[in-house]
Scaffold this active site. Structure first.
Site, short mmCIF file in Angstrom:
data_model
loop_
_atom_site.label_atom_id
_atom_site.label_comp_id
_atom_site.label_asym_id
_atom_site.label_seq_id
_atom_site.Cartn_x
_atom_site.Cartn_y
_atom_site.Cartn_z
N ASP A 232 0.84 -1.20 0.00
CA ASP A 232 0.00 0.00 0.00
C ASP A 232 0.87 1.25 0.00
O ASP A 232 1.36 1.68 1.04
CB ASP A 232 -0.92 -0.02 1.24
CG ASP A 232 -1.84 1.18 1.28
OD1 ASP A 232 -1.94 1.89 0.26
OD2 ASP A 232 -2.49 1.39 2.33
N LYS B 155 1.55 7.96 0.52
CA LYS B 155 1.96 7.98 1.92
C LYS B 155 3.34 8.63 2.06
O LYS B 155 4.13 8.59 1.12
CB LYS B 155 2.06 6.53 2.44
CG LYS B 155 0.75 5.83 2.66
CD LYS B 155 0.98 4.45 3.24
CE LYS B 155 -0.33 3.71 3.45
NZ LYS B 155 -1.22 4.33 4.45
N ASP C 137 0.21 -5.06 4.51
CA ASP C 137 -1.19 -4.66 4.32
C ASP C 137 -2.04 -5.81 3.75
O ASP C 137 -3.21 -5.61 3.42
CB ASP C 137 -1.27 -3.41 3.43
CG ASP C 137 -2.45 -2.52 3.77
OD1 ASP C 137 -2.99 -2.66 4.88
OD2 ASP C 137 -2.83 -1.70 2.93
N GLU D 227 -8.01 2.49 0.55
CA GLU D 227 -8.26 1.51 -0.51
C GLU D 227 -8.78 0.18 0.02
O GLU D 227 -9.45 -0.55 -0.70
CB GLU D 227 -6.97 1.28 -1.31
CG GLU D 227 -5.98 0.25 -0.73
CD GLU D 227 -5.42 0.63 0.63
OE1 GLU D 227 -5.48 1.82 0.98
OE2 GLU D 227 -4.94 -0.26 1.36
N ARG E 185 -11.10 -0.54 2.19
CA ARG E 185 -12.56 -0.61 2.22
C ARG E 185 -13.12 -0.76 0.81
O ARG E 185 -14.20 -1.33 0.63
CB ARG E 185 -13.12 0.62 2.95
CG ARG E 185 -12.81 1.93 2.32
CD ARG E 185 -12.97 3.10 3.29
NE ARG E 185 -11.89 3.16 4.29
CZ ARG E 185 -11.80 4.06 5.26
NH1 ARG E 185 -12.74 4.98 5.40
NH2 ARG E 185 -10.80 4.04 6.10
N1 BES Z 1 -3.22 0.12 5.24
C1 BES Z 1 -3.59 1.39 5.74
C2 BES Z 1 -3.86 1.40 7.24
C3 BES Z 1 -2.64 1.28 8.14
C4 BES Z 1 -1.88 2.38 8.41
C5 BES Z 1 -2.34 0.08 8.72
C6 BES Z 1 -0.79 2.27 9.26
C7 BES Z 1 -1.26 -0.03 9.59
C8 BES Z 1 -0.49 1.06 9.85
C9 BES Z 1 -4.88 1.87 5.06
O1 BES Z 1 -5.04 1.48 3.75
C10 BES Z 1 -4.85 3.36 5.09
O2 BES Z 1 -4.00 3.92 4.47
N2 BES Z 1 -5.78 3.95 5.83
C11 BES Z 1 -5.84 5.36 5.95
C12 BES Z 1 -7.29 5.74 5.89
C13 BES Z 1 -7.52 7.21 5.74
C14 BES Z 1 -7.01 7.71 4.41
C15 BES Z 1 -9.00 7.45 5.87
C16 BES Z 1 -5.23 5.74 7.28
O3 BES Z 1 -5.39 5.03 8.27
O4 BES Z 1 -4.55 6.77 7.32
ZN ZN Z 2 -4.09 -0.21 3.19
MN MN Z 3 -4.09 2.83 2.40
#
Ligand code: BES
Ligand code: ZN
Ligand code: MN
Length: 493
Positions: free
Chosen positions: A265, A272, A283, A344, A346
């Site tokens: 991801d 990111k 992920d 992504e 969800r």
């Molecule tokens: N895979 C990430 C969530 C994640 C972040 C897991 C850090 C473990 C450690 C997910 O796809 C994501 O990026 N979520 C975002 C959602 C936001 C954009 C609403 C997040 O948590 O920042």
């Molecule tokens: Zn993710």
């Molecule tokens: Mn993500």
């Protein structure tokens, strides 16, 4: 696979054992099992003396390695803590601590009693002890070419009591957890969607299951617009993986497990920051858990029909990648406004959940996903968040979490949160209210894709990996979800 693999119950007395290390456990205050007392007598009160001298108190996970010069030349003492506080989790920890200590001392064969047999019952205590020993011995060594001789304990012989069914269950389940850990630990250039599909086919073959793998063209044509939108930026081929196990009557509604399989991801166009981005190879831990569950199912052949779905792809930026503001149509016909391409997980789950709801009407549907960083803010690395539409299912998940030490804590999916994921121009958007209840927003979004199937979502972003060593979970990926799910099948099955 680097973990303890050979475990047996011996009908012979411990006195004849030639294992490198004999293991005995002790409660705080000095209470021993009958085998412990016999060991103490045979070796000149060695345990009594260790306690009297203050060298060993019997606190939880306390250890003392002694040299006896017997046919098993060493004796490992393990503390179990207070007798009245003994639980299966304590026994699992004792197994893990035993394997870790003996392994790091460079020894390879163990002979041990099963702690807590009397209080917890033969099958439960044996299962927990074996699980702990296998999981505690686990190391990921696949890419070490220089320090190749890192030692893994070779065998564990249970020399007093123990249950064969407990042993088998513990071993099969723990090895399935190790598979989930391995798949997570492999980097994204190895644990690709194609690799996950190959593992699924292997497991299906070994367990008499069916396995269907859909490629990009196929699932796009079928209408999985949300999953396809995430996969658009990726050159690495995405896969939609379906597995079906029939251990129940024909027509009996299946239990469904769904996994988020983002093999890397980057965030996509909503990219990111680079610090710790390497961890986003994890992920796909939801998918790894689902594959682990199915491998355990293949080994244990439980009653009931079980079905698994994994949506696997990388989330990459690129000339074809989805962009913030894009609107796509999910498999159930609902339109989604993608406001952040980093939300992504969800999106891919929306299609997987819709697909199962429509074609398999499961009795229960449970998904595992590393969905939000916010869950780490809420619960740290100690518990997964659970949300859903069915009280009985959620209660059972929490109970299974307590029994297995894979704890889950419920968050609400009230209407106000569901309103937060409504879009101005599409049916839903993939973000909630800014800066508010991020983990719940993920759950509220998914709820729009499950119809009336009893469903629960586990956000495992905090529990799927941690950089801290625990008695039976070494630092790195934990394989969370596998043990909880097998217990859940027991509770609801
Ligand atoms: N895979 C990430 C969530 C994640 C972040 C897991 C850090 C473990 C450690 C997910 O796809 C994501 O990026 N979520 C975002 C959602 C936001 C954009 C609403 C997040 O948590 O920042
Ligand atoms: Zn993710
Ligand atoms: Mn993500």
């Amino acid at each position: 696979m680097a973990q303890l693999n050979k475990i047996q119950i011996s009908s012979k007395d411990w006195t004849t054992s030639k294992a490198d290390v004999l293991t005995v456990s002790m409660f705080k205050g000095g209470a021993l099992s009958s085998m412990g007392r016999a060991v103490d007598r045979r070796f000149g009160k060695i345990i009594t003396k260790a306690v009297k001298s203050g060298d060993f108190k019997g606190k939880s996970n306390e250890t003392l390695l002694l040299f006896t010069g017997g046919s098993s030349a060493r004796l490992l003492l393990i503390g179990l803590g207070e007798r009245k506080e003994l639980t299966v989790e304590k026994v699992r920890e004792a197994g893990g601590t035993m394997a870790k200590v003996i392994q790091s001392a460079g020894h390879e064969t163990i002979a041990s009693e099963v702690p807590g047999l009397k209080k917890l019952g033969d099958a439960e205590a044996t299962q927990a002890f074996v699980e702990g020993a296998v999981l505690g011995s686990y190391r990921f060594l696949n890419y070490k070419t220089v320090e190749k001789d890192a030692k893994i304990v070779k065998s564990l012989t249970i020399v007093e009591g123990g249950s064969r069914t407990g042993l088998k269950r513990g071993k099969v389940i723990a090895q399935a957890v190790c598979l989930a850990r391995d798949l997570a630990a492999h980097p994204s250039n190895v644990a690709t969607p194609s690799r996950l599909a190959r593992e699924a086919r292997r497991i299906a073959r070994s367990g008499g299951m069916t396995c269907k793998v859909l490629n990009r063209d196929q699932f796009t044509k079928m209408g999985m617009g949300a999953f396809a939108s995430v996969a658009r930026g990726a050159d690495e081929p995405p896969k939609f993986i379906l597995m079906e196990y029939r251990g129940g009557k024909k027509g009996e509604k299946p239990f469904a497990f769904v996994g988020k399989g983002i093999t890397f991801d980057t965030g996509g166009i909503s990219i990111k920051p680079s610090s710790k981005m390497d961890e986003m190879k994890y992920d796909m831990c939801g998918a790894a858990a689902v594959l682990g569950i199915m491998q355990a199912v293949a080994g244990l052949k439980p009653k009931g029909n079980i079905i698994a779905a994994i949506a696997a792809t990388e989330n990459m930026p690129g000339g074809r990648a989805s962009k913030p503001g894009d609107i796509v149509k999910a498999y159930n016909g609902k339109t989604i406004e993608i406001l952040n391409t980093d939300a992504e997980g969800r999106l891919v789950l929306a299609d997987a959940l819709s697909y199962l709801s429509k074609h398999h009407t499961p009795a229960y549907m449970v998904n595992f996903a590393t969905l939000t960083g916010a869950v780490i803010v809420a619960l740290g690395h100690v518990a997964s968040a659970v949300m859903g539409t069915d009280e009985k299912l959620i209660k059972s998940i929490i109970k299974a979490g307590e029994a297995t030490g894979e704890r889950a804590w419920e968050l609400p999916l009230w209407d106000e949160y569901c309103d937060d994921v409504k879009s101005k121009i599409a049916d839903v958007k993939n973000l909630g209210a800014p800066g508010q209840a991020g983990t719940i927003a993920g759950g509220a979004f998914l709820k729009a894709f499950v119809g009336d199937i009893p469903w629960a979502h586990l956000d495992i972003a905090g529990t799927a990996w941690w950089n801290k060593d625990r008695p039976y979970v070494p630092s790195g990926p934990s394989g969370v979800g596998v043990r909880l799910s097998l217990e859940l099948l027991n509770i609801l099955g």
